[in-house]
Motif scaffolding. Structure first.
Motif, PDB file in Angstrom:
ATOM      1  N   GLY A   1       0.853  -1.179   0.000  1.00 42.36           N
ATOM      2  CA  GLY A   1       0.000   0.000   0.000  1.00 42.36           C
ATOM      3  C   GLY A   1       0.891   1.231   0.000  1.00 42.36           C
ATOM      4  O   GLY A   1       1.836   1.323  -0.793  1.00 42.36           O
ATOM      5  N   THR A   2       0.658   2.130   0.947  1.00 41.29           N
ATOM      6  CA  THR A   2       1.487   3.335   0.988  1.00 41.29           C
ATOM      7  C   THR A   2       2.700   3.123   1.880  1.00 41.29           C
ATOM      8  O   THR A   2       3.568   3.987   1.970  1.00 41.29           O
ATOM      9  N   SER A   3       2.737   1.970   2.581  1.00 37.00           N
ATOM     10  CA  SER A   3       3.854   1.786   3.511  1.00 37.00           C
ATOM     11  C   SER A   3       4.904   0.857   2.921  1.00 37.00           C
ATOM     12  O   SER A   3       4.796   0.389   1.793  1.00 37.00           O
ATOM     13  N   MET A   4       5.910   0.609   3.689  1.00 35.36           N
ATOM     14  CA  MET A   4       7.059  -0.181   3.258  1.00 35.36           C
ATOM     15  C   MET A   4       7.321  -1.221   4.340  1.00 35.36           C
ATOM     16  O   MET A   4       7.202  -0.928   5.529  1.00 35.36           O
ATOM     17  N   VAL A   5       7.629  -2.440   3.930  1.00 37.25           N
ATOM     18  CA  VAL A   5       7.893  -3.489   4.916  1.00 37.25           C
ATOM     19  C   VAL A   5       9.334  -3.976   4.783  1.00 37.25           C
ATOM     20  O   VAL A   5       9.750  -4.422   3.710  1.00 37.25           O
TER      21      VAL A   5
END
Ligand code: HEM
Lengths: 185, 181
Positions: A139-143
């Motif tokens: 989505g808009t985040s980073m893992v």
């Protein structure tokens, strides 16, 4: 039309690339570990840790990370195992409550793979570590996902009667999984 | 009087399993009361290994049993004793499977995979779940106490035949060379 599409794609890629990820998402983060006892892989995890991370996929050179793990929050499978692991022969959490990783460099390895270098401090002992990890957008985040192998012997974790690596193997694989939201603008 | 004895295969399996149970049972009692230590981790592993070996031997033994008719009991044995013997033997076969299986299930549920002899990982039989694990631990314990009772009956009966009835039945489950009834 094709040109327009190409332009749009460039813009959107540029947008993701431009994002800098700094806000740790606690419910999307975990620090787990696997030790080997008599050849049996045994899972554990820490429930309390804090991270200060600046991750810019476009500028790995200015990215940095510091992760503090509260060792007393260990969950090693049973109450008895937790107590043992917190005791002086193991983490000695009264004297050394925190394990810390601090990066001193970060570089891109291509694709979504990166590599951090830095030092890992446990029980007052500090050794350099190289930490390969992946950064995958969600989505808009980073893992961020990576594994740090920790030598019990090097850090004096589980000495005395516990030193024998044929019972508890020397290497413990510590896996971090950290969700990061983009910095507030 | 041709087949008055069990075949050597049956005798060897019987004695191996008996010996392993005699070692595994007290080991289970002893280790579960220990405080956590490297010794305890070792003993738990040894217990699981001998337990799994018992399970494998018990399967072999049941296969043997399915393919062979055991030697006939003495014709003059009272009916009640014959049924008693059959019931005990049937239950013992069941427990030889159920006791180690419950141990294996317990290990899986508690999140500890069984790695036979420290090198051969066995599949987890069920998903890890603490509550299930604790129930299976009680089940393992109760099946073991049932096993203890049946083994005492079984051994008691064997000694009764040997020393009171003196009918030589004990030798059916022995490897003898030459000598006959
Ligand atoms: C015929 C084979 C076996 C026998 C006779 C046996 C017997 C026992 C006994 C007597 C105990 C102590 C029960 C108590 O707490 O009072 C025990 C505990 C235990 N057994 Fe077994 N066992 C067998 C097979 C296995 C197998 C195959 C496994 C696992 C793969 C296993 C795993 C365990 C564990 C983990 C405990 C300790 C439970 C605790 O922590 O309280 N056993 N066993």
């Amino acid at each position: 039309m094709r040109v327009l599409l190409a332009m749009l794609m460039t813009v959107s890629t540029a947008n993701t690339m431009a994002a800098v990820f700094t806000v740790p998402l606690n419910d999307k983060s975990s620090i787990t570990f696997i030790s080997r006892q008599m050849g049996v892989p045994v899972n554990g995890h820490f429930t309390k840790f804090t991270s200060r991370i600046v991750f810019d996929p476009a500028r790995p050179d200015v990215s940095r990370a510091e992760i503090d793990v509260a060792l007393a929050s260990v969950n090693a499978g049973s109450g008895e195992a937790d107590d043992t692991v917190k005791s002086p022969l193991w983490f000695d959490v009264k004297a050394y409550p925190t394990a810390t990783f601090v990066s001193d460099g970060l570089k891109a390895l291509g694709g979504n793979r990166y590599q951090a270098t830095g030092k890992l401090v446990i029980k007052g002992r500090s050794f350099p570590v190289v930490v390969p990890f992946t950064a995958v957008p969600a989505g808009t985040s980073m893992v961020l996902d990576g594994v740090i192998p920790v030598s019990r012997k090097q850090y004096a974790i589980g000495g005395g009667v516990w030193a024998d690596p044929s019972v508890v193997a020397d290497l413990v694989q510590v896996h971090f999984h950290i969700g990061l939201a983009p910095a507030h603008k | 009087m041709k087949d008055w004895r069990y075949t050597p295969t049956a005798v060897v399996l019987h004695n191996l399993i008996a010996g392993l149970i005699v070692a595994t049972f007290p080991l289970g009692l002893y280790m579960s009361d220990m405080a956590l230590s490297p010794r305890k981790l070792q003993l738990y592993s040894y217990h699981k290994w001998t337990g799994i070996v018992i399970l494998l031997l018990a399967i072999l033994r049941l296969l043997w049993r399915a393919a062979h008719r055991p030697p006939a009991l003495p014709a003059d044995m009272p009916h009640l004793q014959v049924s008693g013997a059959h019931a005990t033997h049937f239950a013992l076969y069941g427990l030889m499977l159920a006791v180690p299986l419950s141990g294996w299930l317990m290990s899986s549920a508690l999140g500890f995979q069984v790695v036979l002899f420290g090198v051969l990982p066995l599949p987890d039989l069920i998903a890890a779940n603490k509550a299930t694990g604790h129930s299976l631990r009680s089940l393992h314990e109760w099946l073991n106490y049932s096993l203890l009772v049946l083994v005492m009956l079984h051994v008691g009966a064997a000694l009764y035949h040997q020393f009171i009835l003196r009918d030589g039945i004990l030798r059916r489950m022995a490897l003898g060379w030459g000598e006959r009834k």
